[in-house]
Every structure is written in C-alpha cells, then in structure tokens.
Design a protein around this motif. Structure first.
Motif, PDB file in Angstrom:
ATOM      1  N   ARG A  55      22.208  17.314  62.952  1.00  0.00           N
ATOM      2  CA  ARG A  55      21.141  16.940  62.012  1.00  0.00           C
ATOM      3  C   ARG A  55      19.880  16.540  62.768  1.00  0.00           C
ATOM      4  N   VAL A  56      20.056  15.745  63.796  1.00  0.00           N
ATOM      5  CA  VAL A  56      18.904  15.302  64.588  1.00  0.00           C
ATOM      6  C   VAL A  56      18.196  16.508  65.210  1.00  0.00           C
ATOM      7  N   ALA A  57      18.991  17.404  65.813  1.00  0.00           N
ATOM      8  CA  ALA A  57      18.403  18.578  66.459  1.00  0.00           C
ATOM      9  C   ALA A  57      17.708  19.480  65.440  1.00  0.00           C
ATOM     10  N   THR A  58      18.311  19.627  64.267  1.00  0.00           N
ATOM     11  CA  THR A  58      17.724  20.496  63.242  1.00  0.00           C
ATOM     12  C   THR A  58      16.425  19.917  62.725  1.00  0.00           C
ATOM     13  N   ARG A  59      16.377  18.591  62.515  1.00  0.00           N
ATOM     14  CA  ARG A  59      15.115  17.956  62.097  1.00  0.00           C
ATOM     15  C   ARG A  59      14.023  18.204  63.126  1.00  0.00           C
ATOM     16  N   ASP A  60      14.365  18.042  64.401  1.00  0.00           N
ATOM     17  CA  ASP A  60      13.373  18.280  65.451  1.00  0.00           C
ATOM     18  C   ASP A  60      12.896  19.734  65.436  1.00  0.00           C
ATOM     19  N   MET A  65       8.671  23.728  64.050  1.00  0.00           N
ATOM     20  CA  MET A  65       8.212  24.884  63.277  1.00  0.00           C
ATOM     21  C   MET A  65       6.965  24.523  62.478  1.00  0.00           C
ATOM     22  N   PHE A  66       6.973  23.333  61.876  1.00  0.00           N
ATOM     23  CA  PHE A  66       5.827  22.878  61.094  1.00  0.00           C
ATOM     24  C   PHE A  66       4.582  22.757  61.971  1.00  0.00           C
ATOM     25  N   LEU A  67       4.719  22.124  63.128  1.00  0.00           N
ATOM     26  CA  LEU A  67       3.577  21.922  64.025  1.00  0.00           C
ATOM     27  C   LEU A  67       3.022  23.256  64.516  1.00  0.00           C
ATOM     28  N   LYS A  68       3.907  24.180  64.859  1.00  0.00           N
ATOM     29  CA  LYS A  68       3.458  25.481  65.356  1.00  0.00           C
ATOM     30  C   LYS A  68       2.765  26.280  64.253  1.00  0.00           C
ATOM     31  N   ARG A  69       3.285  26.185  63.033  1.00  0.00           N
ATOM     32  CA  ARG A  69       2.675  26.930  61.934  1.00  0.00           C
ATOM     33  C   ARG A  69       1.280  26.399  61.639  1.00  0.00           C
ATOM     34  N   ILE A  70       1.117  25.083  61.595  1.00  0.00           N
ATOM     35  CA  ILE A  70      -0.207  24.503  61.327  1.00  0.00           C
ATOM     36  C   ILE A  70      -1.181  24.874  62.441  1.00  0.00           C
ATOM     37  N   ALA A  71      -0.720  24.813  63.690  1.00  0.00           N
ATOM     38  CA  ALA A  71      -1.583  25.189  64.813  1.00  0.00           C
ATOM     39  C   ALA A  71      -1.989  26.660  64.701  1.00  0.00           C
ATOM     40  N   HIS A  72      -1.061  27.507  64.270  1.00  0.00           N
ATOM     41  CA  HIS A  72      -1.356  28.932  64.127  1.00  0.00           C
ATOM     42  C   HIS A  72      -2.392  29.165  63.031  1.00  0.00           C
ATOM     43  N   THR A 161       6.841  27.397  51.652  1.00  0.00           N
ATOM     44  CA  THR A 161       7.711  27.025  52.775  1.00  0.00           C
ATOM     45  C   THR A 161       7.308  25.683  53.367  1.00  0.00           C
ATOM     46  N   LEU A 162       6.000  25.455  53.506  1.00  0.00           N
ATOM     47  CA  LEU A 162       5.535  24.192  54.078  1.00  0.00           C
ATOM     48  C   LEU A 162       5.884  23.012  53.178  1.00  0.00           C
ATOM     49  N   PHE A 163       5.751  23.186  51.868  1.00  0.00           N
ATOM     50  CA  PHE A 163       6.145  22.118  50.949  1.00  0.00           C
ATOM     51  C   PHE A 163       7.640  21.834  51.045  1.00  0.00           C
ATOM     52  N   ARG A 164       8.439  22.888  51.067  1.00  0.00           N
ATOM     53  CA  ARG A 164       9.890  22.714  51.165  1.00  0.00           C
ATOM     54  C   ARG A 164      10.263  22.021  52.470  1.00  0.00           C
ATOM     55  N   LEU A 165       9.585  22.400  53.535  1.00  0.00           N
ATOM     56  CA  LEU A 165       9.848  21.820  54.849  1.00  0.00           C
ATOM     57  C   LEU A 165       9.520  20.324  54.866  1.00  0.00           C
ATOM     58  N   VAL A 166       8.342  19.976  54.349  1.00  0.00           N
ATOM     59  CA  VAL A 166       7.929  18.571  54.361  1.00  0.00           C
ATOM     60  C   VAL A 166       8.841  17.725  53.469  1.00  0.00           C
ATOM     61  N   ARG A 167       9.270  18.282  52.346  1.00  0.00           N
ATOM     62  CA  ARG A 167      10.161  17.539  51.452  1.00  0.00           C
ATOM     63  C   ARG A 167      11.525  17.256  52.090  1.00  0.00           C
ATOM     64  N   SER A 168      11.898  18.038  53.087  1.00  0.00           N
ATOM     65  CA  SER A 168      13.200  17.839  53.726  1.00  0.00           C
ATOM     66  C   SER A 168      13.184  16.711  54.754  1.00  0.00           C
ATOM     67  N   LEU A 169      12.003  16.157  55.017  1.00  0.00           N
ATOM     68  CA  LEU A 169      11.859  15.129  56.050  1.00  0.00           C
ATOM     69  C   LEU A 169      11.446  13.795  55.439  1.00  0.00           C
ATOM     70  N   ALA A 170      11.965  12.717  55.993  1.00  0.00           N
ATOM     71  CA  ALA A 170      11.557  11.363  55.594  1.00  0.00           C
ATOM     72  C   ALA A 170      10.501  10.889  56.587  1.00  0.00           C
ATOM     73  N   ILE A 171       9.235  10.935  56.166  1.00  0.00           N
ATOM     74  CA  ILE A 171       8.115  10.666  57.066  1.00  0.00           C
ATOM     75  C   ILE A 171       7.526   9.295  56.768  1.00  0.00           C
ATOM     76  N   TYR A 172       7.299   8.498  57.825  1.00  0.00           N
ATOM     77  CA  TYR A 172       6.761   7.149  57.672  1.00  0.00           C
ATOM     78  C   TYR A 172       5.665   6.913  58.713  1.00  0.00           C
ATOM     79  N   SER A 173       4.869   5.883  58.476  1.00  0.00           N
ATOM     80  CA  SER A 173       3.788   5.533  59.391  1.00  0.00           C
ATOM     81  C   SER A 173       4.245   4.451  60.365  1.00  0.00           C
TER      82      SER A 173
END
Length: 262
Positions: A55-60, A65-72, A161-173
């Motif tokens: 799970r940890v590796a898959t989240r990473d 993938m998200f970072l590379k897509r936004i950079a692209h 895809t980006l929405f689905r990806l972000v929804r799969s992560l618990a993001i905090y500040s």
C-alpha cells in the motif's frame, strides 16, 4: 484493490518500520506453499506486513504519476506558447510595418484631413480597425510569458483520472496555512458541476497574482471563480507543495509527514 483487504495498520502498531519492511521482503520472496508451512501467527504477520508495504509503495507510485503528469501539462503549455509566438511573429512584423508607414505619413502630410485619409487607407488595407485590434489583443495576451491560460486544453483529457487519483489519497498540510487544502476540497465537491464559474467561497492566498487574475472573473458585478482554471491551479499547487513537503499523504513513505518521520 489493496484497500479492500481491510485495515492492516492496527495489528502492526508498535512494530518498528525496519522490521515491517524486513517481514514484507521475506513474504514477497516466499511461495504460497512455503507461506502455509509457517504457524498462523507468523504467516499472518508476514502477510500483514506485505500488504501494508505494498500500500505504501503504491501510494508513492500514484503520487509520482500525479507529479509527472502535472509537470508534463506545464511543459506542453509552455511549448504551445512558443508555437503561438512563432505564428504571431508575422503579425507582429506586419503591425510594426504599418506603424512605420503611419509615422512616415505624419511627416509627409501636413494637412490633417489628408493625413487622416492616408491613415484610414493603411488601416483598411490591413483588414480594418476591428481586425487589427484583435491581432493586437492576441499578441498582448501571449507577450508576457503567461502560458497559464493554455493549460486547460491539455489538462481536459486527463481530468477524470486526476480527480480519481487525488480522491484515492489522504492529503494534509504540514503548516498552519490550510488554504490550499480548502481549495482542494472545494474543487472535489464541485467535480460534477458543468457551469463555467463557481461562487468565490474560498481564499486564493496560495496562488500567484497571475493565477488569481486568471481565475477571478466578474459576473453581473459579482466576483466569481473560473471553474476550469481553478482546477488546474489547485492541482498545480498540489503537486508543487507535495514536492516541497508543505503537504503530505497519509500512509506514504516518500511523501509522508516529515515531522512524524523525524
């Protein structure tokens, strides 16, 4: 699919991370028959550690993938701006040539009426005042190195895809400023909205002035937010702050809360 296997974290509370990684590596190297040969306590421990580490590796991987897509997306928008400038070079040269002709006319014709007629002739020869104003506006739009308005056309096909990806992560500040997290939740809430604008119910402190000018629009004397540009802006800053450590993903390793890791 990994999340459907249940909550594996509670039984592993107190187990050192290095030990969990070791057990997971051991489980990964064993066959099913070899795993069955162990007593249940050891077998379950190895399986729990394996699931947790996958799970940890898959989240990473998902975050990468998200970072590379936004950079692209940003790279493609910058390239598009360069192409637009190349296409507009001819228009720029033609406008400068016409300006030079107008200046020559002011030197040649002392009579204002004759001068006005000559200027009007030059303008009409280039398609008229309306056409020239459109050309000027187009050149001015992309003359300040602002590629942000171009991002939407490249982002649009990746949006689901980006929405689905972000929804799969618990993001905090990791900081006291939660403006970006609030904006993210706002965007997720309005994912299915088709309207071009949204109510200005969030702060845009996290965004640059260039982004704020692009997002903020007036509708009937009311300040609104351009939905499309807001989404791209939020996801762009999300990627940026995940890389700097101002945001973290719960259950990640490479993008975890550095304070907890310390």
């Amino acid at each position: 699919w990994l999340r459907t296997l249940g909550d594996v974290d509670p039984p592993l509370v107190g187990v050192p991370p290095a030990k969990i990684r070791h057990f997971a590596a051991e489980a990964r190297a064993l066959s099913a028959d070899e795993m069955r040969a162990f007593t249940p306590p050891k077998r379950y421990t190895l399986l729990l550690c394996l699931i947790q580490q996958e799970r940890v590796a898959t989240r990473d991987n998902v975050i990468e993938m998200f970072l590379k897509r936004i950079a692209h997306l940003h790279t493609r928008a910058k390239d598009e701006l360069t192409l637009i400038r190349e296409r507009q070079r001819g228009s720029t040269e033609a406008l400068l040539s016409m300006l030079d002709q107008m200046l020559q006319a002011t030197e040649e014709y002392a009579d204002e009426k004759t001068l006005g007629q000559e200027v009007k002739r030059l303008v009409e020869a280039r398609g008229g005042a309306s056409h020239l104003r459109e050309e000027c506006a187009a050149i001015a739009c992309y003359n300040d190195n602002n590629y942000l308005p171009l991002l939407w056309r490249f982002y649009r096909s990746h949006r689901p895809t980006l929405f689905r990806l972000v929804r799969s992560l618990a993001i905090y500040s990791t900081t006291q400023d939660t403006a970006l997290i609030a904006a993210l939740n706002f965007v997720l809430t309005h994912e299915q909205r088709k309207a071009d604008v949204l109510p200005a119910d969030i702060r845009l402190d996290f965004a640059s002035e260039q982004w704020q000018r692009l997002i903020s629009v007036q509708r009937d004397d009311t300040l609104m937010l351009d939905r499309r540009h807001l989404e791209v802006c939020v996801f762009s800053y999300l990627a940026s702050e995940l890389k700097t450590g101002d945001l973290y993903v719960e259950g990640s390793e490479n993008y975890a809360d550095y304070r907890a890791q310390l």
